[in-house]
Design a protein around this motif. Structure first.
Motif, PDB file in Angstrom:
ATOM      1  N   LEU A  35       0.809  -1.212   0.000  1.00  0.00           N
ATOM      2  CA  LEU A  35       0.000   0.000   0.000  1.00  0.00           C
ATOM      3  C   LEU A  35       0.845   1.266   0.000  1.00  0.00           C
ATOM      4  O   LEU A  35       0.618   2.174  -0.795  1.00  0.00           O
ATOM      5  CB  LEU A  35      -0.955  -0.008   1.196  1.00  0.00           C
ATOM      6  N   GLU A  36       1.829   1.345   0.878  1.00  0.00           N
ATOM      7  CA  GLU A  36       2.661   2.547   0.964  1.00  0.00           C
ATOM      8  C   GLU A  36       3.400   2.817  -0.338  1.00  0.00           C
ATOM      9  O   GLU A  36       3.465   3.947  -0.804  1.00  0.00           O
ATOM     10  CB  GLU A  36       3.655   2.437   2.132  1.00  0.00           C
ATOM     11  N   GLU A  37       3.965   1.764  -0.930  1.00  0.00           N
ATOM     12  CA  GLU A  37       4.670   1.947  -2.196  1.00  0.00           C
ATOM     13  C   GLU A  37       3.689   2.308  -3.307  1.00  0.00           C
ATOM     14  O   GLU A  37       3.995   3.132  -4.174  1.00  0.00           O
ATOM     15  CB  GLU A  37       5.459   0.697  -2.580  1.00  0.00           C
ATOM     16  N   SER A  38       2.506   1.721  -3.279  1.00  0.00           N
ATOM     17  CA  SER A  38       1.484   2.054  -4.273  1.00  0.00           C
ATOM     18  C   SER A  38       1.155   3.540  -4.230  1.00  0.00           C
ATOM     19  O   SER A  38       1.065   4.192  -5.276  1.00  0.00           O
ATOM     20  CB  SER A  38       0.199   1.253  -4.030  1.00  0.00           C
ATOM     21  N   ILE A  39       0.981   4.059  -3.032  1.00  0.00           N
ATOM     22  CA  ILE A  39       0.669   5.489  -2.884  1.00  0.00           C
ATOM     23  C   ILE A  39       1.825   6.338  -3.403  1.00  0.00           C
ATOM     24  O   ILE A  39       1.628   7.302  -4.139  1.00  0.00           O
ATOM     25  CB  ILE A  39       0.352   5.821  -1.414  1.00  0.00           C
ATOM     26  N   SER A  40       3.034   5.960  -3.044  1.00  0.00           N
ATOM     27  CA  SER A  40       4.221   6.709  -3.450  1.00  0.00           C
ATOM     28  C   SER A  40       4.394   6.710  -4.969  1.00  0.00           C
ATOM     29  O   SER A  40       4.623   7.765  -5.577  1.00  0.00           O
ATOM     30  CB  SER A  40       5.455   6.103  -2.779  1.00  0.00           C
ATOM     31  N   ILE A  41       4.278   5.551  -5.596  1.00  0.00           N
ATOM     32  CA  ILE A  41       4.487   5.513  -7.044  1.00  0.00           C
ATOM     33  C   ILE A  41       3.300   6.126  -7.790  1.00  0.00           C
ATOM     34  O   ILE A  41       3.473   6.683  -8.867  1.00  0.00           O
ATOM     35  CB  ILE A  41       4.846   4.099  -7.575  1.00  0.00           C
ATOM     36  N   TYR A  42       2.108   6.068  -7.197  1.00  0.00           N
ATOM     37  CA  TYR A  42       0.954   6.727  -7.812  1.00  0.00           C
ATOM     38  C   TYR A  42       1.191   8.235  -7.846  1.00  0.00           C
ATOM     39  O   TYR A  42       0.929   8.892  -8.862  1.00  0.00           O
ATOM     40  CB  TYR A  42      -0.330   6.406  -7.048  1.00  0.00           C
ATOM     41  N   GLU A  43       1.688   8.788  -6.738  1.00  0.00           N
ATOM     42  CA  GLU A  43       1.971  10.225  -6.677  1.00  0.00           C
ATOM     43  C   GLU A  43       3.033  10.608  -7.712  1.00  0.00           C
ATOM     44  O   GLU A  43       2.913  11.629  -8.390  1.00  0.00           O
ATOM     45  CB  GLU A  43       2.428  10.628  -5.283  1.00  0.00           C
ATOM     46  N   ARG A  44       4.056   9.781  -7.850  1.00  0.00           N
ATOM     47  CA  ARG A  44       5.088  10.045  -8.866  1.00  0.00           C
ATOM     48  C   ARG A  44       4.462   9.959 -10.265  1.00  0.00           C
ATOM     49  O   ARG A  44       4.767  10.768 -11.133  1.00  0.00           O
ATOM     50  CB  ARG A  44       6.242   9.051  -8.731  1.00  0.00           C
ATOM     51  N   GLY A  45       3.581   8.996 -10.455  1.00  0.00           N
ATOM     52  CA  GLY A  45       2.897   8.860 -11.734  1.00  0.00           C
ATOM     53  C   GLY A  45       2.080  10.094 -12.085  1.00  0.00           C
ATOM     54  O   GLY A  45       2.070  10.535 -13.241  1.00  0.00           O
ATOM     55  N   GLU A  46       1.405  10.669 -11.110  1.00  0.00           N
ATOM     56  CA  GLU A  46       0.635  11.891 -11.335  1.00  0.00           C
ATOM     57  C   GLU A  46       1.564  13.035 -11.762  1.00  0.00           C
ATOM     58  O   GLU A  46       1.245  13.796 -12.675  1.00  0.00           O
ATOM     59  CB  GLU A  46      -0.137  12.291 -10.073  1.00  0.00           C
ATOM     60  N   ALA A  47       2.713  13.150 -11.110  1.00  0.00           N
ATOM     61  CA  ALA A  47       3.686  14.187 -11.464  1.00  0.00           C
ATOM     62  C   ALA A  47       4.236  13.945 -12.871  1.00  0.00           C
ATOM     63  O   ALA A  47       4.410  14.890 -13.654  1.00  0.00           O
ATOM     64  CB  ALA A  47       4.815  14.229 -10.440  1.00  0.00           C
ATOM     65  N   LEU A  48       4.505  12.688 -13.207  1.00  0.00           N
ATOM     66  CA  LEU A  48       5.005  12.353 -14.547  1.00  0.00           C
ATOM     67  C   LEU A  48       3.964  12.690 -15.609  1.00  0.00           C
ATOM     68  O   LEU A  48       4.291  13.244 -16.667  1.00  0.00           O
ATOM     69  CB  LEU A  48       5.377  10.872 -14.623  1.00  0.00           C
ATOM     70  N   LYS A  49       2.704  12.374 -15.339  1.00  0.00           N
ATOM     71  CA  LYS A  49       1.620  12.665 -16.283  1.00  0.00           C
ATOM     72  C   LYS A  49       1.524  14.166 -16.527  1.00  0.00           C
ATOM     73  O   LYS A  49       1.441  14.618 -17.677  1.00  0.00           O
ATOM     74  CB  LYS A  49       0.302  12.131 -15.733  1.00  0.00           C
ATOM     75  N   ALA A  50       1.550  14.955 -15.464  1.00  0.00           N
ATOM     76  CA  ALA A  50       1.478  16.414 -15.601  1.00  0.00           C
ATOM     77  C   ALA A  50       2.677  16.949 -16.390  1.00  0.00           C
ATOM     78  O   ALA A  50       2.536  17.841 -17.231  1.00  0.00           O
ATOM     79  CB  ALA A  50       1.410  17.062 -14.220  1.00  0.00           C
ATOM     80  N   HIS A  51       3.859  16.393 -16.137  1.00  0.00           N
ATOM     81  CA  HIS A  51       5.071  16.821 -16.839  1.00  0.00           C
ATOM     82  C   HIS A  51       4.954  16.499 -18.333  1.00  0.00           C
ATOM     83  O   HIS A  51       5.269  17.348 -19.183  1.00  0.00           O
ATOM     84  CB  HIS A  51       6.292  16.127 -16.220  1.00  0.00           C
ATOM     85  N   CYS A  52       4.486  15.312 -18.668  1.00  0.00           N
ATOM     86  CA  CYS A  52       4.318  14.929 -20.074  1.00  0.00           C
ATOM     87  C   CYS A  52       3.309  15.846 -20.769  1.00  0.00           C
ATOM     88  O   CYS A  52       3.542  16.287 -21.900  1.00  0.00           O
ATOM     89  CB  CYS A  52       3.879  13.471 -20.188  1.00  0.00           C
ATOM     90  N   GLU A  53       2.207  16.134 -20.096  1.00  0.00           N
ATOM     91  CA  GLU A  53       1.197  17.024 -20.674  1.00  0.00           C
ATOM     92  C   GLU A  53       1.780  18.415 -20.922  1.00  0.00           C
ATOM     93  O   GLU A  53       1.530  19.024 -21.966  1.00  0.00           O
ATOM     94  CB  GLU A  53      -0.027  17.107 -19.771  1.00  0.00           C
ATOM     95  N   LYS A  54       2.577  18.914 -19.983  1.00  0.00           N
ATOM     96  CA  LYS A  54       3.212  20.225 -20.126  1.00  0.00           C
ATOM     97  C   LYS A  54       4.165  20.232 -21.317  1.00  0.00           C
ATOM     98  O   LYS A  54       4.152  21.158 -22.133  1.00  0.00           O
ATOM     99  CB  LYS A  54       3.966  20.579 -18.841  1.00  0.00           C
TER     100      LYS A  54
END
Length: 86
Positions: A35-54
């Motif tokens: 669970l903890e790693e899932s939350i951590s990598i999900y947050e990184r994924g959100e940042a990566l998605k925003a960066h790609c969109e930018k």
């Protein structure tokens, strides 16, 4: 031996960020992370998605083609995907 910290998202190229995002999605879909790693990598994924969109928006703003008038002089620019009759 501790893992190296991940590269800051803002320093990643589009291709690198997208590949990492795809890896994160695959790991989450497999459900083999706690669970903890899932939350951590999900947050990184959100940042990566925003960066790609930018980066994509920035690229769209730069990708223009030159439109020539009937006299052969530059008449302006148009989006790259717009059809221009020749």
């Amino acid at each position: 031996m501790p893992d190296n910290p991940p590269t800051p998202v803002s320093e990643l190229s589009f291709e690198t960020a997208l590949a990492e995002l795809e890896s994160i999605v695959q790991r989450l879909e497999q459900g083999k992370v706690d669970l903890e790693e899932s939350i951590s990598i999900y947050e990184r994924g959100e940042a990566l998605k925003a960066h790609c969109e930018k980066l994509l928006k920035e690229a769209e703003g730069r990708v223009d083609k030159i439109r020539l008038g009937a006299d052969g002089k530059v008449a302006g620019t148009a989006p790259l995907d717009e059809e221009t009759p020749f």
